[in-house]
Design a protein around this motif. Structure first.
Motif, PDB file in Angstrom:
ATOM      1  N   GLY A  23       0.812  -1.205   0.000  1.00  0.00           N
ATOM      2  CA  GLY A  23       0.000   0.000   0.000  1.00  0.00           C
ATOM      3  C   GLY A  23       0.850   1.260   0.000  1.00  0.00           C
ATOM      4  O   GLY A  23       2.081   1.218  -0.119  1.00  0.00           O
ATOM      5  N   ILE A  24       0.181   2.377   0.167  1.00  0.00           N
ATOM      6  CA  ILE A  24       0.865   3.671   0.107  1.00  0.00           C
ATOM      7  C   ILE A  24       1.841   3.863   1.270  1.00  0.00           C
ATOM      8  O   ILE A  24       2.786   4.635   1.164  1.00  0.00           O
ATOM      9  CB  ILE A  24      -0.161   4.824   0.028  1.00  0.00           C
ATOM     10  CG1 ILE A  24       0.522   6.084  -0.502  1.00  0.00           C
ATOM     11  CG2 ILE A  24      -0.857   5.042   1.372  1.00  0.00           C
ATOM     12  CD1 ILE A  24      -0.420   7.096  -1.062  1.00  0.00           C
ATOM     13  N   ARG A  25       1.661   3.125   2.345  1.00  0.00           N
ATOM     14  CA  ARG A  25       2.604   3.222   3.467  1.00  0.00           C
ATOM     15  C   ARG A  25       3.991   2.680   3.096  1.00  0.00           C
ATOM     16  O   ARG A  25       4.954   2.931   3.793  1.00  0.00           O
ATOM     17  CB  ARG A  25       2.067   2.505   4.698  1.00  0.00           C
ATOM     18  CG  ARG A  25       0.890   3.236   5.327  1.00  0.00           C
ATOM     19  CD  ARG A  25       0.339   2.476   6.519  1.00  0.00           C
ATOM     20  NE  ARG A  25      -0.871   3.091   7.013  1.00  0.00           N
ATOM     21  CZ  ARG A  25      -0.932   3.853   8.102  1.00  0.00           C
ATOM     22  NH1 ARG A  25       0.148   4.096   8.798  1.00  0.00           N
ATOM     23  NH2 ARG A  25      -2.084   4.378   8.487  1.00  0.00           N
ATOM     24  N   ASP A  26       4.071   1.930   2.001  1.00  0.00           N
ATOM     25  CA  ASP A  26       5.356   1.413   1.533  1.00  0.00           C
ATOM     26  C   ASP A  26       6.137   2.435   0.706  1.00  0.00           C
ATOM     27  O   ASP A  26       7.294   2.190   0.371  1.00  0.00           O
ATOM     28  CB  ASP A  26       5.157   0.154   0.688  1.00  0.00           C
ATOM     29  CG  ASP A  26       4.659  -1.024   1.515  1.00  0.00           C
ATOM     30  OD1 ASP A  26       4.900  -1.038   2.742  1.00  0.00           O
ATOM     31  OD2 ASP A  26       4.025  -1.916   0.940  1.00  0.00           O
ATOM     32  N   VAL A  27       5.509   3.551   0.359  1.00  0.00           N
ATOM     33  CA  VAL A  27       6.201   4.589  -0.416  1.00  0.00           C
ATOM     34  C   VAL A  27       7.202   5.292   0.496  1.00  0.00           C
ATOM     35  O   VAL A  27       6.879   5.664   1.630  1.00  0.00           O
ATOM     36  CB  VAL A  27       5.195   5.622  -0.987  1.00  0.00           C
ATOM     37  CG1 VAL A  27       5.924   6.783  -1.652  1.00  0.00           C
ATOM     38  CG2 VAL A  27       4.247   4.944  -1.964  1.00  0.00           C
ATOM     39  N   VAL A  67       3.910  13.210   7.332  1.00  0.00           N
ATOM     40  CA  VAL A  67       3.120  12.362   6.434  1.00  0.00           C
ATOM     41  C   VAL A  67       1.986  11.775   7.259  1.00  0.00           C
ATOM     42  O   VAL A  67       2.222  11.222   8.337  1.00  0.00           O
ATOM     43  CB  VAL A  67       3.950  11.216   5.812  1.00  0.00           C
ATOM     44  CG1 VAL A  67       3.082  10.381   4.876  1.00  0.00           C
ATOM     45  CG2 VAL A  67       5.168  11.751   5.073  1.00  0.00           C
ATOM     46  N   ALA A  68       0.765  11.925   6.785  1.00  0.00           N
ATOM     47  CA  ALA A  68      -0.410  11.359   7.455  1.00  0.00           C
ATOM     48  C   ALA A  68      -1.123  10.433   6.470  1.00  0.00           C
ATOM     49  O   ALA A  68      -1.232  10.749   5.286  1.00  0.00           O
ATOM     50  CB  ALA A  68      -1.356  12.472   7.905  1.00  0.00           C
ATOM     51  N   PHE A  69      -1.600   9.293   6.965  1.00  0.00           N
ATOM     52  CA  PHE A  69      -2.267   8.306   6.128  1.00  0.00           C
ATOM     53  C   PHE A  69      -3.704   8.127   6.576  1.00  0.00           C
ATOM     54  O   PHE A  69      -4.006   8.224   7.761  1.00  0.00           O
ATOM     55  CB  PHE A  69      -1.551   6.956   6.226  1.00  0.00           C
ATOM     56  CG  PHE A  69      -0.125   6.977   5.775  1.00  0.00           C
ATOM     57  CD1 PHE A  69       0.192   6.866   4.432  1.00  0.00           C
ATOM     58  CD2 PHE A  69       0.899   7.107   6.698  1.00  0.00           C
ATOM     59  CE1 PHE A  69       1.515   6.880   4.017  1.00  0.00           C
ATOM     60  CE2 PHE A  69       2.221   7.115   6.291  1.00  0.00           C
ATOM     61  CZ  PHE A  69       2.527   7.004   4.949  1.00  0.00           C
ATOM     62  N   GLU A  79      -4.869   7.086   1.367  1.00  0.00           N
ATOM     63  CA  GLU A  79      -4.176   8.196   0.719  1.00  0.00           C
ATOM     64  C   GLU A  79      -3.138   8.707   1.711  1.00  0.00           C
ATOM     65  O   GLU A  79      -3.168   8.362   2.892  1.00  0.00           O
ATOM     66  CB  GLU A  79      -5.154   9.317   0.343  1.00  0.00           C
ATOM     67  CG  GLU A  79      -5.992   9.026  -0.890  1.00  0.00           C
ATOM     68  CD  GLU A  79      -7.083   7.995  -0.662  1.00  0.00           C
ATOM     69  OE1 GLU A  79      -7.340   7.220  -1.591  1.00  0.00           O
ATOM     70  OE2 GLU A  79      -7.668   7.936   0.439  1.00  0.00           O
ATOM     71  N   ALA A  80      -2.220   9.552   1.216  1.00  0.00           N
ATOM     72  CA  ALA A  80      -1.190  10.125   2.073  1.00  0.00           C
ATOM     73  C   ALA A  80      -1.165  11.636   1.891  1.00  0.00           C
ATOM     74  O   ALA A  80      -1.140  12.132   0.763  1.00  0.00           O
ATOM     75  CB  ALA A  80       0.179   9.549   1.734  1.00  0.00           C
ATOM     76  N   TYR A  98       0.845  18.121  -0.100  1.00  0.00           N
ATOM     77  CA  TYR A  98       0.628  17.258  -1.264  1.00  0.00           C
ATOM     78  C   TYR A  98      -0.267  16.107  -0.845  1.00  0.00           C
ATOM     79  O   TYR A  98      -0.082  15.532   0.232  1.00  0.00           O
ATOM     80  CB  TYR A  98       1.960  16.666  -1.752  1.00  0.00           C
ATOM     81  CG  TYR A  98       2.959  17.707  -2.177  1.00  0.00           C
ATOM     82  CD1 TYR A  98       3.130  18.031  -3.510  1.00  0.00           C
ATOM     83  CD2 TYR A  98       3.749  18.364  -1.231  1.00  0.00           C
ATOM     84  CE1 TYR A  98       4.056  18.993  -3.900  1.00  0.00           C
ATOM     85  CE2 TYR A  98       4.669  19.320  -1.610  1.00  0.00           C
ATOM     86  CZ  TYR A  98       4.821  19.631  -2.946  1.00  0.00           C
ATOM     87  OH  TYR A  98       5.725  20.589  -3.317  1.00  0.00           O
ATOM     88  N   LEU A  99      -1.212  15.759  -1.689  1.00  0.00           N
ATOM     89  CA  LEU A  99      -2.087  14.623  -1.430  1.00  0.00           C
ATOM     90  C   LEU A  99      -1.817  13.557  -2.488  1.00  0.00           C
ATOM     91  O   LEU A  99      -1.945  13.829  -3.687  1.00  0.00           O
ATOM     92  CB  LEU A  99      -3.554  15.042  -1.461  1.00  0.00           C
ATOM     93  CG  LEU A  99      -4.572  13.951  -1.148  1.00  0.00           C
ATOM     94  CD1 LEU A  99      -4.382  13.425   0.275  1.00  0.00           C
ATOM     95  CD2 LEU A  99      -5.983  14.464  -1.350  1.00  0.00           C
ATOM     96  N   TYR A 100      -1.415  12.367  -2.021  1.00  0.00           N
ATOM     97  CA  TYR A 100      -1.075  11.258  -2.917  1.00  0.00           C
ATOM     98  C   TYR A 100      -2.029  10.094  -2.723  1.00  0.00           C
ATOM     99  O   TYR A 100      -2.541   9.872  -1.636  1.00  0.00           O
ATOM    100  CB  TYR A 100       0.339  10.753  -2.628  1.00  0.00           C
ATOM    101  CG  TYR A 100       1.424  11.660  -3.111  1.00  0.00           C
ATOM    102  CD1 TYR A 100       1.878  11.601  -4.429  1.00  0.00           C
ATOM    103  CD2 TYR A 100       2.017  12.587  -2.261  1.00  0.00           C
ATOM    104  CE1 TYR A 100       2.878  12.435  -4.885  1.00  0.00           C
ATOM    105  CE2 TYR A 100       3.028  13.424  -2.698  1.00  0.00           C
ATOM    106  CZ  TYR A 100       3.455  13.344  -4.009  1.00  0.00           C
ATOM    107  OH  TYR A 100       4.448  14.179  -4.450  1.00  0.00           O
ATOM    108  N   GLY A 101      -2.206   9.338  -3.801  1.00  0.00           N
ATOM    109  CA  GLY A 101      -2.955   8.104  -3.760  1.00  0.00           C
ATOM    110  C   GLY A 101      -2.295   7.080  -4.652  1.00  0.00           C
ATOM    111  O   GLY A 101      -1.345   7.399  -5.374  1.00  0.00           O
ATOM    112  N   LEU A 102      -2.793   5.864  -4.611  1.00  0.00           N
ATOM    113  CA  LEU A 102      -2.324   4.822  -5.528  1.00  0.00           C
ATOM    114  C   LEU A 102      -3.420   4.546  -6.535  1.00  0.00           C
ATOM    115  O   LEU A 102      -4.582   4.361  -6.165  1.00  0.00           O
ATOM    116  CB  LEU A 102      -1.998   3.530  -4.765  1.00  0.00           C
ATOM    117  CG  LEU A 102      -0.805   3.563  -3.837  1.00  0.00           C
ATOM    118  CD1 LEU A 102      -0.645   2.206  -3.156  1.00  0.00           C
ATOM    119  CD2 LEU A 102       0.468   3.936  -4.572  1.00  0.00           C
ATOM    120  N   ARG A 103      -3.035   4.538  -7.791  1.00  0.00           N
ATOM    121  CA  ARG A 103      -3.954   4.193  -8.875  1.00  0.00           C
ATOM    122  C   ARG A 103      -3.252   3.148  -9.727  1.00  0.00           C
ATOM    123  O   ARG A 103      -2.152   3.407 -10.223  1.00  0.00           O
ATOM    124  CB  ARG A 103      -4.317   5.421  -9.725  1.00  0.00           C
ATOM    125  CG  ARG A 103      -4.979   6.556  -8.929  1.00  0.00           C
ATOM    126  CD  ARG A 103      -6.295   6.125  -8.296  1.00  0.00           C
ATOM    127  NE  ARG A 103      -6.938   7.194  -7.552  1.00  0.00           N
ATOM    128  CZ  ARG A 103      -6.896   7.326  -6.237  1.00  0.00           C
ATOM    129  NH1 ARG A 103      -6.214   6.475  -5.514  1.00  0.00           N
ATOM    130  NH2 ARG A 103      -7.539   8.306  -5.630  1.00  0.00           N
TER     131      ARG A 103
END
Length: 173
Positions: A23-27, A67-69, A79-80, A98-103
């Motif tokens: 998941g995004i926590r692995d980024v 960084v908040a998830f 999202e992060a 910045y707001l990030y997600g995985l797609r």
């Protein structure tokens, strides 16, 4: 083009964004490239020193602050929210969100959110809870020293952040 040649070229093709295994926590947000004021800035171990665009002589230090998830939509993926802080010359210390997600298992910048200079709208904290992004910004009488903070809650509608609530708060102790 020869199919064998194509197969040989694929491993060397650049990837536009990291592909986390889970998941995004692995980024690794501490070692990522961000677009900051139109300039690509690559953090190493959570910071970078880059030339200032205005004159190319001065430098500015950029740091990963937070960084908040959490879940902002119904895709069952977190999202992060990422906050960077940077010196802009003189006494200015600015923040940007910045707001990030995985797609499709790729990291995607969904949007950015406004920060400011220290007490003039600088981001003090972020969190994601109950399907909302909460951004707490400082508000001043003077640029050095916030008098109070404003918490703003946003909902992500798939294209942009929408304000759903604001609240004035005292300073953190």
């Amino acid at each position: 083009m020869n199919p064998l040649m194509l197969i040989l070229l694929l491993p060397f093709s650049p990837i536009a964004s990291p592909q986390p295994s889970g998941g995004i926590r692995d980024v690794d947000f501490r070692n990522l490239t961000y677009l900051l004021d139109g300039q690509q800035t690559t953090l190493r171990d959570g910071s970078a020193v880059v030339p200032d665009q205005a004159d190319g002589i001065e430098t500015r230090t950029v740091r990963l602050l937070e960084v908040a998830f959490g879940h902002l939509d119904s895709d069952f993926q977190e999202e992060a929210a990422v906050v960077l802080g940077y010196r802009g010359g003189g006494t200015g210390y600015f923040t940007r969100g910045y707001l990030y997600g995985l797609r499709n298992h790729r990291l995607v910048l969904l949007t950015t959110f406004k920060g400011g200079d220290r007490a003039v709208g600088g981001i003090d904290e972020v969190r994601i809870a109950d399907g909302r992004l909460e951004v707490v910004r400082n508000h001043p009488e003077a640029a050095c020293c916030p008098d109070y903070r404003i918490a703003t809650w946003y909902r992500w509608n798939g294209r942009q952040l929408r304000v759903v609530r604001t609240e004035r708060r005292g300073l953190r102790k």
